[in-house]
Design a protein around this motif. Structure first.
Motif, PDB file in Angstrom:
ATOM      1  N   GLU A 206       1.245  -3.827   1.779  1.00  0.00           N
ATOM      2  CA  GLU A 206       0.208  -2.624   1.610  1.00  0.00           C
ATOM      3  C   GLU A 206      -0.905  -3.450   0.645  1.00  0.00           C
ATOM      4  O   GLU A 206      -1.975  -3.212   0.796  1.00  0.00           O
ATOM      5  N   THR A 207      -0.488  -4.296  -0.212  1.00  0.00           N
ATOM      6  CA  THR A 207      -1.488  -4.684  -1.154  1.00  0.00           C
ATOM      7  C   THR A 207      -2.325  -5.815  -0.512  1.00  0.00           C
ATOM      8  O   THR A 207      -3.438  -5.858  -0.699  1.00  0.00           O
ATOM      9  N   GLU A 208      -1.665  -6.657   0.444  1.00  0.00           N
ATOM     10  CA  GLU A 208      -2.443  -7.511   1.202  1.00  0.00           C
ATOM     11  C   GLU A 208      -3.465  -6.636   2.069  1.00  0.00           C
ATOM     12  O   GLU A 208      -4.897  -7.358   2.161  1.00  0.00           O
ATOM     13  N   GLN A 209      -2.956  -5.606   2.496  1.00  0.00           N
ATOM     14  CA  GLN A 209      -4.154  -4.914   3.438  1.00  0.00           C
ATOM     15  C   GLN A 209      -5.178  -4.369   2.496  1.00  0.00           C
ATOM     16  O   GLN A 209      -6.391  -4.528   3.052  1.00  0.00           O
ATOM     17  N   ALA A 210      -5.022  -3.900   1.467  1.00  0.00           N
ATOM     18  CA  ALA A 210      -6.088  -3.288   0.297  1.00  0.00           C
ATOM     19  C   ALA A 210      -6.942  -4.519  -0.109  1.00  0.00           C
ATOM     20  O   ALA A 210      -8.169  -4.312  -0.012  1.00  0.00           O
ATOM     21  N   LEU A 211      -6.350  -5.576  -0.176  1.00  0.00           N
ATOM     22  CA  LEU A 211      -7.146  -6.695  -0.583  1.00  0.00           C
ATOM     23  C   LEU A 211      -8.144  -7.335   0.635  1.00  0.00           C
ATOM     24  O   LEU A 211      -9.288  -7.463   0.480  1.00  0.00           O
ATOM     25  N   LYS A 212      -7.408  -7.340   1.702  1.00  0.00           N
ATOM     26  CA  LYS A 212      -8.477  -7.724   2.842  1.00  0.00           C
ATOM     27  C   LYS A 212      -9.504  -6.597   3.123  1.00  0.00           C
ATOM     28  O   LYS A 212     -10.511  -7.020   3.558  1.00  0.00           O
ATOM     29  N   ASP A 213      -9.202  -5.087   2.946  1.00  0.00           N
ATOM     30  CA  ASP A 213     -10.201  -4.461   2.899  1.00  0.00           C
ATOM     31  C   ASP A 213     -11.290  -4.410   1.842  1.00  0.00           C
ATOM     32  O   ASP A 213     -12.503  -4.039   2.315  1.00  0.00           O
ATOM     33  N   LEU A 214     -11.010  -4.959   0.763  1.00  0.00           N
ATOM     34  CA  LEU A 214     -12.008  -5.222  -0.373  1.00  0.00           C
ATOM     35  C   LEU A 214     -12.794  -6.450  -0.081  1.00  0.00           C
ATOM     36  O   LEU A 214     -14.086  -6.506  -0.446  1.00  0.00           O
ATOM     37  N   LEU A 215     -12.397  -7.522   0.548  1.00  0.00           N
ATOM     38  CA  LEU A 215     -12.835  -8.875   0.545  1.00  0.00           C
ATOM     39  C   LEU A 215     -14.219  -8.946   1.056  1.00  0.00           C
ATOM     40  O   LEU A 215     -14.817  -9.477   0.553  1.00  0.00           O
TER      41      LEU A 215
ATOM     42  N   VAL B  86      11.894  -3.512   0.151  1.00  0.00           N
ATOM     43  CA  VAL B  86      10.717  -2.699  -0.717  1.00  0.00           C
ATOM     44  C   VAL B  86       9.530  -3.740  -1.195  1.00  0.00           C
ATOM     45  O   VAL B  86       8.500  -3.368  -1.226  1.00  0.00           O
ATOM     46  N   CYS B  87      10.169  -5.015  -1.542  1.00  0.00           N
ATOM     47  CA  CYS B  87       9.029  -5.789  -2.188  1.00  0.00           C
ATOM     48  C   CYS B  87       8.307  -6.189  -0.929  1.00  0.00           C
ATOM     49  O   CYS B  87       6.832  -6.294  -1.151  1.00  0.00           O
ATOM     50  N   ALA B  88       8.708  -6.621   0.319  1.00  0.00           N
ATOM     51  CA  ALA B  88       7.713  -6.930   1.437  1.00  0.00           C
ATOM     52  C   ALA B  88       6.970  -5.717   1.699  1.00  0.00           C
ATOM     53  O   ALA B  88       5.734  -6.202   2.183  1.00  0.00           O
ATOM     54  N   GLN B  89       7.166  -4.519   1.692  1.00  0.00           N
ATOM     55  CA  GLN B  89       6.342  -3.396   1.962  1.00  0.00           C
ATOM     56  C   GLN B  89       5.312  -3.356   0.858  1.00  0.00           C
ATOM     57  O   GLN B  89       4.052  -3.084   1.373  1.00  0.00           O
ATOM     58  N   SER B  90       5.690  -3.506  -0.522  1.00  0.00           N
ATOM     59  CA  SER B  90       4.464  -3.534  -1.303  1.00  0.00           C
ATOM     60  C   SER B  90       3.516  -4.683  -1.108  1.00  0.00           C
ATOM     61  O   SER B  90       2.345  -4.505  -1.263  1.00  0.00           O
ATOM     62  N   CYS B  91       4.136  -5.839  -0.787  1.00  0.00           N
ATOM     63  CA  CYS B  91       3.196  -6.993  -0.334  1.00  0.00           C
ATOM     64  C   CYS B  91       2.230  -6.741   0.707  1.00  0.00           C
ATOM     65  O   CYS B  91       1.216  -7.076   0.537  1.00  0.00           O
TER      66      CYS B  91
ATOM     67  N   CYS C 282       2.401  -4.326  -7.291  1.00  0.00           N
ATOM     68  CA  CYS C 282       2.968  -5.387  -6.359  1.00  0.00           C
ATOM     69  C   CYS C 282       3.490  -6.283  -7.288  1.00  0.00           C
ATOM     70  O   CYS C 282       4.453  -6.916  -6.991  1.00  0.00           O
ATOM     71  N   ALA C 283       2.640  -6.688  -8.416  1.00  0.00           N
ATOM     72  CA  ALA C 283       3.451  -7.800  -9.547  1.00  0.00           C
ATOM     73  C   ALA C 283       4.737  -7.259  -9.973  1.00  0.00           C
ATOM     74  O   ALA C 283       5.774  -8.103 -10.236  1.00  0.00           O
ATOM     75  N   GLN C 284       4.801  -5.947 -10.492  1.00  0.00           N
ATOM     76  CA  GLN C 284       5.930  -5.276 -10.843  1.00  0.00           C
ATOM     77  C   GLN C 284       6.979  -5.332  -9.688  1.00  0.00           C
ATOM     78  O   GLN C 284       8.133  -5.746  -9.940  1.00  0.00           O
ATOM     79  N   ALA C 285       6.793  -5.067  -8.526  1.00  0.00           N
ATOM     80  CA  ALA C 285       7.891  -5.043  -7.396  1.00  0.00           C
ATOM     81  C   ALA C 285       8.363  -6.398  -7.309  1.00  0.00           C
ATOM     82  O   ALA C 285       9.534  -6.736  -7.063  1.00  0.00           O
ATOM     83  N   CYS C 286       7.347  -7.448  -7.330  1.00  0.00           N
ATOM     84  CA  CYS C 286       7.675  -8.857  -7.049  1.00  0.00           C
ATOM     85  C   CYS C 286       8.560  -9.431  -8.383  1.00  0.00           C
ATOM     86  O   CYS C 286       9.633  -9.969  -8.047  1.00  0.00           O
ATOM     87  N   THR C 287       8.227  -9.113  -9.545  1.00  0.00           N
ATOM     88  CA  THR C 287       9.089  -9.508 -10.489  1.00  0.00           C
ATOM     89  C   THR C 287      10.458  -8.842 -10.473  1.00  0.00           C
ATOM     90  O   THR C 287      11.377  -9.357 -10.737  1.00  0.00           O
TER      91      THR C 287
ATOM     92  N   LYS D 231       0.821 -12.532   1.316  1.00  0.00           N
ATOM     93  CA  LYS D 231       1.410 -12.632   2.678  1.00  0.00           C
ATOM     94  C   LYS D 231       2.483 -13.486   2.431  1.00  0.00           C
ATOM     95  O   LYS D 231       3.608 -13.192   3.227  1.00  0.00           O
ATOM     96  N   THR D 232       2.270 -14.780   1.717  1.00  0.00           N
ATOM     97  CA  THR D 232       3.612 -15.428   1.595  1.00  0.00           C
ATOM     98  C   THR D 232       4.748 -14.905   1.203  1.00  0.00           C
ATOM     99  O   THR D 232       6.048 -15.081   1.819  1.00  0.00           O
ATOM    100  N   CYS D 233       4.663 -14.079   0.063  1.00  0.00           N
ATOM    101  CA  CYS D 233       5.764 -13.313  -0.528  1.00  0.00           C
ATOM    102  C   CYS D 233       6.450 -12.141   0.415  1.00  0.00           C
ATOM    103  O   CYS D 233       7.643 -12.166   0.738  1.00  0.00           O
ATOM    104  N   GLY D 234       5.630 -11.485   1.187  1.00  0.00           N
ATOM    105  CA  GLY D 234       5.805 -10.573   2.150  1.00  0.00           C
ATOM    106  C   GLY D 234       6.849 -11.081   3.052  1.00  0.00           C
ATOM    107  O   GLY D 234       7.788 -10.421   3.706  1.00  0.00           O
ATOM    108  N   ASP D 235       6.117 -12.147   3.734  1.00  0.00           N
ATOM    109  CA  ASP D 235       6.834 -13.166   4.895  1.00  0.00           C
ATOM    110  C   ASP D 235       8.490 -13.392   4.255  1.00  0.00           C
ATOM    111  O   ASP D 235       9.442 -13.419   5.048  1.00  0.00           O
ATOM    112  N   SER D 236       8.339 -13.938   3.102  1.00  0.00           N
ATOM    113  CA  SER D 236       9.612 -14.595   2.454  1.00  0.00           C
ATOM    114  C   SER D 236      10.548 -13.145   2.360  1.00  0.00           C
ATOM    115  O   SER D 236      11.962 -13.350   2.867  1.00  0.00           O
ATOM    116  N   CYS D 237       9.962 -12.141   1.764  1.00  0.00           N
ATOM    117  CA  CYS D 237      11.045 -10.948   1.485  1.00  0.00           C
ATOM    118  C   CYS D 237      11.405 -10.239   2.775  1.00  0.00           C
ATOM    119  O   CYS D 237      12.564 -10.013   3.207  1.00  0.00           O
TER     120      CYS D 237
END
Length: 154
Positions: A123-132, A116-121, A32-37, A98-104
């Motif tokens: 998927e990452t947001e969901q993985a983080l929510k599952d781990l939290l 593509v970036c929104a999709q990465s954000c 996600c960091a790479q996609a955002c950059t 979430k913020t970046c996904g919404d913005s993209c």
């Protein structure tokens, strides 16, 4: 097997998190960091007249990339583990993705890199929510920072 998974498997002490899920989250954060950059850079390459409407998206991309990188680093360190600090970092990454996904997503119809970036954000947001929930301090020792072994004096 990713290098992240290999490193978790070779860690010499116990890790109180499921290795497959943890490695998936760390890899998702790095991706996600790479996609955002890359998305921020692609936004900057759009025609100059479009840059004003992409300014917030670029800012959100850069913030998300930095926060995802920091979260991946924190989740990769286990010596002296502090569940409260790790939980706070994951919560920040959830908000950033979430913020970046919404913005993209606002620009995804006209800019494929934003889609593509929104999709990465997302998927990452969901993985983080599952781990939290697995990071919630339990009061059983993982809540308090552990003392690292002292450095050997030569």
């Amino acid at each position: 097997m990713t290098y992240t998974a290999q490193m978790l498997d070779t860690y010499p002490a116990d890790i109180n998190l499921e290795h497959d899920q943890l490695s998936h989250v760390i890899d998702a954060l790095s991706s996600c960091a790479q996609a955002c950059t890359a998305c921020a850079d692609a936004c900057l390459s759009e025609p100059a007249d479009q840059l004003p409407m992409l300014a917030r998206c670029i800012r959100d991309n850069l913030d998300c990339a930095d926060i995802c990188t920091a979260a991946a680093s924190v989740l990769s360190r286990h010596t002296g583990y502090d569940a409260r600090l790790t939980k706070a970092q994951v919560e920040a990454a959830i908000q950033a993705t979430k913020t970046c996904g919404d913005s993209c997503a606002e620009h995804s119809a006209s800019h494929e890199h934003c889609r593509v970036c929104a999709q990465s954000c997302r998927e990452t947001e969901q993985a983080l929510k599952d781990l939290l929930p697995k990071l919630t301090p339990s009061g059983k020792g993982a809540e308090q920072p552990h003392q690292a072994a002292p450095q050997q004096r030569i």
